[in-house]
Design an enzyme around this catalytic site. Structure first.
Site, PDB file in Angstrom:
ATOM      1  N   HIS A 265       0.819  -1.209   0.000  1.00 38.35           N
ATOM      2  CA  HIS A 265       0.000   0.000   0.000  1.00 38.35           C
ATOM      3  C   HIS A 265       0.858   1.267   0.000  1.00 38.35           C
ATOM      4  O   HIS A 265       0.642   2.189  -0.791  1.00 38.35           O
ATOM      5  CB  HIS A 265      -0.896  -0.027   1.243  1.00 38.35           C
ATOM      6  CG  HIS A 265      -1.828   1.123   1.374  1.00 38.35           C
ATOM      7  ND1 HIS A 265      -2.983   1.241   0.643  1.00 38.35           N
ATOM      8  CD2 HIS A 265      -1.779   2.226   2.173  1.00 38.35           C
ATOM      9  CE1 HIS A 265      -3.613   2.351   0.973  1.00 38.35           C
ATOM     10  NE2 HIS A 265      -2.901   2.965   1.897  1.00 38.35           N
TER      11      HIS A 265
ATOM     12  N   GLU B   2       1.540   3.774  -3.245  1.00 40.81           N
ATOM     13  CA  GLU B   2       1.129   5.169  -3.128  1.00 40.81           C
ATOM     14  C   GLU B   2       2.260   6.110  -3.546  1.00 40.81           C
ATOM     15  O   GLU B   2       2.043   7.066  -4.304  1.00 40.81           O
ATOM     16  CB  GLU B   2       0.727   5.435  -1.669  1.00 40.81           C
ATOM     17  CG  GLU B   2       0.053   6.752  -1.435  1.00 40.81           C
ATOM     18  CD  GLU B   2      -1.159   6.946  -2.319  1.00 40.81           C
ATOM     19  OE1 GLU B   2      -1.952   5.989  -2.470  1.00 40.81           O
ATOM     20  OE2 GLU B   2      -1.308   8.055  -2.873  1.00 40.81           O
TER      21      GLU B   2
ATOM     22  N   LYS C 224       2.809   5.916  -7.373  1.00 38.56           N
ATOM     23  CA  LYS C 224       1.772   6.627  -8.141  1.00 38.56           C
ATOM     24  C   LYS C 224       2.075   8.116  -8.197  1.00 38.56           C
ATOM     25  O   LYS C 224       1.931   8.754  -9.235  1.00 38.56           O
ATOM     26  CB  LYS C 224       0.391   6.414  -7.492  1.00 38.56           C
ATOM     27  CG  LYS C 224      -0.260   5.101  -7.867  1.00 38.56           C
ATOM     28  CD  LYS C 224      -1.728   5.084  -7.460  1.00 38.56           C
ATOM     29  CE  LYS C 224      -1.893   5.290  -5.978  1.00 38.56           C
ATOM     30  NZ  LYS C 224      -3.288   5.429  -5.554  1.00 38.56           N
ATOM     31  N   ASN C 225       2.503   8.655  -7.066  1.00 42.16           N
ATOM     32  CA  ASN C 225       2.831  10.090  -7.040  1.00 42.16           C
ATOM     33  C   ASN C 225       4.014  10.413  -7.938  1.00 42.16           C
ATOM     34  O   ASN C 225       4.003  11.412  -8.649  1.00 42.16           O
ATOM     35  CB  ASN C 225       3.123  10.530  -5.604  1.00 42.16           C
ATOM     36  CG  ASN C 225       1.859  10.763  -4.804  1.00 42.16           C
ATOM     37  OD1 ASN C 225       1.165  11.745  -5.013  1.00 42.16           O
ATOM     38  ND2 ASN C 225       1.550   9.840  -3.921  1.00 42.16           N
TER      39      ASN C 225
END
Ligand code: W6P
Length: 417
Positions: free
Chosen positions: A286, A290, A293-294
């Site tokens: 997770h 995250e 993705k950024n």
């Protein structure tokens, strides 16, 4: 009202933290007797934690506590609180049977060295800490193959069903609270949330991570163990490279899908081979997902979605004595130093859908490559929950480095606000 009194009563007891190590030591090949003890601990501890949250929700400032979505969340906490305190206590007979099946008595336990950790907690009456000695030291091995009454496993099964109901009930909490903040901002004509609210949300979500971790463990420990390296949802030999590679593949896939790219930015992984440690794989995935993705978003938006190639994102994993650190470096143009703090605030973006729980079934959910929503602040809470942290260092005009620190010392107790 009577309920208010009960909540206030439970909220006066201190919450009891459990470390990753305790969860693992307690959860290894648990007998029905051990599971019953864990159930007793949760039966005491969860109402305390829930009551603390209700009190905090009640005392939110400036009528934020009156927003419909906040009231909905409070209702969930109250419902679960009621379910737990109405759940029958373990009968004296069952308790005696379990006690008889364990090697050491309480009296023996009391003779243990005074410097045993948290020894002093033991005498504290009526707090969940009463059950903790067995969790902390595992002095109560259920080695005697005594026949336990059938009621023990029945109680365990029934308690797990209650926990499952509670866990499901609270699935929408993050989105609901986010909605509450939107309602509040609308009502007050605000653009941002102030520090007290930010801190409340940090505490609240951190507490939620802890509650769900404990519930998840108990549910999982009551199932047949699926995999030998797993204790509940904790993997004692989490192969980091494997989990990170999966996060890389997923993030690249979603990125290519979202921007309809011909070529998705490469992500290089530099990781010591065979590096393993004790962690919750879903949490690790997770957080890394995250961050990636950024980074992907920053790179693609800087170079445009029609570029032939992009500067690769680099993931470096370092193994120290204290921490395992995962660095994610992108050349996506960076963030102005003045905007860094914004990254950690809970700004609700409308596209946001629950990408927020690592244990939430996301299979039918097409993720937007959402910007600064809840992803980063929640990832930091996941890191902190087990004694780690998440930091961003940015060079405006060049790129951003994210440092995800994961504590190898699994003795950190849960941080409890
Ligand atoms: C950016 C902004 C950001 C946040 C988190 C992680 C990586 C990055 N890159 O440009």
């Amino acid at each position: 009202k009577e309920l208010a009194t009960r909540i206030a009563h439970f909220a006066r007891f201190p919450q009891t933290g459990v470390s990753l190590r305790q969860m693992v030591e307690f959860g290894q090949n648990p007998s029905q007797g051990t599971l019953l003890r864990a159930a007793q601990f949760l039966h005491d501890e969860l109402p305390i934690r829930l009551a603390h949250r209700v009190v905090e929700l009640d005392s939110l400032p400036d009528d934020l506590n009156q927003m419909p979505s906040v009231l909905r969340v409070k209702r969930m906490y109250i419902d679960s609180f009621n379910e737990l305190i109405n759940f029958p206590k373990v009968s004296e007979r069952i308790r005696e049977a379990v006690k008889a099946s364990t090697v050491q008595s309480e009296a023996e336990w009391r003779q243990l060295p005074r410097n045993a950790p948290n020894m002093t907690h033991f005498d504290q009456p009526k707090s969940a800490t009463h059950w903790i000695p067995s969790i902390q030291h595992r002095y109560h091995y259920d080695v005697k193959p005594t026949e336990l009454p059938v009621e023990v496993s029945e109680y365990n099964r029934s308690f797990v069903r209650t926990l499952e109901t509670i866990k499901r009930r609270h699935d929408p909490v993050v989105t609901a609270l986010a909605q509450g903040v939107v309602e509040y901002k609308k009502l007050r004509g605000r653009k941002t949330i102030d520090n007290p609210v930010q801190h409340f949300l940090d505490r609240f979500y951190l507490s939620r991570i802890g509650i769900r971790m404990l519930i998840g463990q108990q549910i999982e420990l009551n199932q047949q163990q699926k995999h030998k390296d797993f204790v509940g949802i904790i993997c004692t030999k989490t192969r980091i490279a494997e989990v990170v590679q999966e996060a890389i593949d997923n993030a690249r896939f979603i990125c290519g899908d979202y921007y309809m790219l011909m070529s998705v930015p490469e992500i290089e992984l530099h990781c010591p081979k065979e590096l393993e440690f004790m962690y919750v794989p879903s949490h690790l995935h997770h957080m890394v997902f995250e961050l990636l993705k950024n980074s992907l978003r920053a790179v693609v938006e800087l170079y445009g979605d029609e570029a032939d190639s992009y500067p690769p994102i680099k993931v470096v994993i370092a193994e120290g004595n204290e921490d395992i650190t995962i660095k994610v470096s992108d050349e996506g143009g960076g963030i102005p130093r003045s905007a860094i703090d914004q990254v950690w605030t809970y700004m609700y973006t409308t596209a946001q859908t629950p990408m927020l729980d690592p244990d939430f079934d996301q299979s039918d959910f097409k993720a937007p490559l959402a910007g600064f929503g809840y992803g980063l602040p929640l990832s930091r809470l996941y890191a902190r929950y087990f004694g780690g942290d998440l930091k961003l260092i940015s060079m405006e005009g060049y790129g951003t480095d994210a440092y995800l620190h994961l504590s190898r010392l699994s003795d950190n107790e849960e941080p409890l606000a």
